[in-house]
Scaffold this active site. Sequence first.
Site: not given
Lengths: 468, 242
Positions: B94, B191
């Site tokens: 990210c 994630h």
Amino acid sequence: MSASSRLDVRLAAGVAAGKLSGRAIRLLGRGGGTAAPGLIANLIEPNILNKLTGKVRDGRIVVAGTNGKTTTSRMLADILERADLRVIHNRSGSNLVRGISAAFAAQSSWSGQPRGDIAVIESDEAAFPDVVRRVNPRIILLLNLFRDQLDRYGELDTIATRWRESFETLRPDQLLLVNGDDPALAAITEDLAAQRRLFGIQESRYLLDELPHAVDSALCRRCGAPLRYSQLFLSHLGEYVCDSCGFRRPPLDFAASDIDLHGLDSVSLRLAHDESILDLSLAIPGLYNAYNAIAAAGAALALGVGPALIAETLGAFRSAFGRIERVSYRGRQLVIVLVKNPVGFDEVLRMLAVGGLSDPALIVINDLDADGRDVSWLWDVNVEQLANGSSPIYTSGIRGADMAVRLKYAGIATERIHPLKALANSFEQFVDTIPEGGSGYILPTYTAMLELRRMLAHRGVVADFWEQ
Amino acid sequence: MKLSICWLYGSSMNIYGDRGNVLSLAQRCRWRGIEAEIVQLGLGDPLDQGAHDIYFWGGGQDREQINVSADVQGAKGDALKAEIEDGAPLLSVCGGYQLLGHYYRPADGADLPGIGLFDATTTAGNERFIGNIVVESREFGELVGFENHSGLTHLGSNAEPLGKVRVGRGNNGVDGTEGCRYRNAIGCYMHGALLPKNPKLSDFLIRAALRRRYSLDVLPALDDSLETTAHASAVGRALARR
Ligand SMILES: [Zn+2]
């Protein structure tokens, strides 16, 4: 050397023993080191608690009741601390004479001088008369008397009788602050030399239609006839009257109204006392916490703390352990604690780790909208604190497999990790792993909690929604 | 034998359980008798070339990203790029992934420069991609995680994606790519945490580190049955909720 400052050698030795053995036990990593040091201190100086508490300037407040005493005494201690008092408090939840002794020894100088102006003492129900005799309380805060579902029949009455005997020894300068919604407490605190004030709820919302299944029919302690409830708030707490002898809920000195429950998050209420009104907005949920807050606020008001400071402190109060429910099922005690975020989960695990976690635990992780669809948060939980135990840990739920992996990477031996199937198919299997008469923990996320509650209700089990 | 795991900006960029990746690397070393040291490298800390064996850089909030973007310019970014050129393994997720590209362009305000390790650029989007993500990687097989981002990343002509999106949105929700690969460095939006449920990826990073530090190209197998089950259940969940 004046008499008052002369060292009490035996007391000092008891305090030292309490402090040192507490440290040694903590160093050995066996439990929290809360009760055993008090045991040793009491062997050396049997009157250690009497002597230490006697030196606390602004007196002792003893908090007792089946449910909510930990929360209530923490609330009260917080309020008094905000009022700039140094508070001695048996925070670790160790509430027998020796646990309280250990807390006092730890919070006293080596010569036996307590480092505090006032003491908030949480007491176990059975130990209560002994605690009262030893600490000579200024205020006794009585929350409730519930029949613990594991209690043998009649134990509650025995406790009530012993409490009554204890109350009859109190002096007129001592104050009983009593939950008037509890008919047993109201009955056993009538006609005493000590002062009595009552708190309770005056509210027409959130009423129960009938006594919950877990509650035995409430009988009048004066004449034995069944009590009639005009309002029932929680379990056996409400507004009651005996049609046979006229015993009824006494007028309330601290009356809560305008109660607003906000799901699992918060509750607000209005507390009326004399001419003053106190609006409380709590960040913890449930009627049970409303009762806890009323009790703590009542005690603080009785001690002369200002209403604004009370409201402010209670508004900032956070539950240490989250929501806890206890149910008895198939001869086992199940302790169910909601886990919904890393902070709350951490606190729950800390509670289990401090107790040494010797009982089996079942962690149920769902990822529905109400739980949060992302289970990444499990990696922000300090699961590592369970690594030193030896008890089995079971996992279930839609994302139970993620939890099993989390346990493994926390350093928990894989022999201890047992992934189970969906809750509906594995709940009984988990219960089977608990020996009869033993206990087990269930840690569900929100929707898993709802599912578990439905399953229990289907099996005729009703939980008391109280925080212990 | 010892490996040093360098956690870049761990105190300011650690959301959505990204620390699970660091735990995975450390534990999978320890279970094989390899000592694992976790070193946090924050704002202002210099990066010593050759001192670390595996790099991890997680996601953060936009506010943190501004400071981090400034901090990683110059010597620090150059050192990190040199490490990757030298074969050091890296995983970024990210926000970290975005700053390893050329730049991150916010909805308003100036571009946040990256270090250009990946030939990729990221622009703030209007939609937030939130959900389980399953990726098919030629190199690592099926990967599963949870994405939660509004940045739209576009790969340059020289960039190789980590894989193709099977479920979810990936780099930009349009071209079907997810993440980026360069030498032993990986960038992605997954994630979950990613590594615990994708142990193959974890072991790829450890193996690359052992090769670089100890010229060792063997890695004893571990019992991954719990990880495999969790991987399968997460993929099943992604398919069911699609
Ligand atoms: Zn009666």
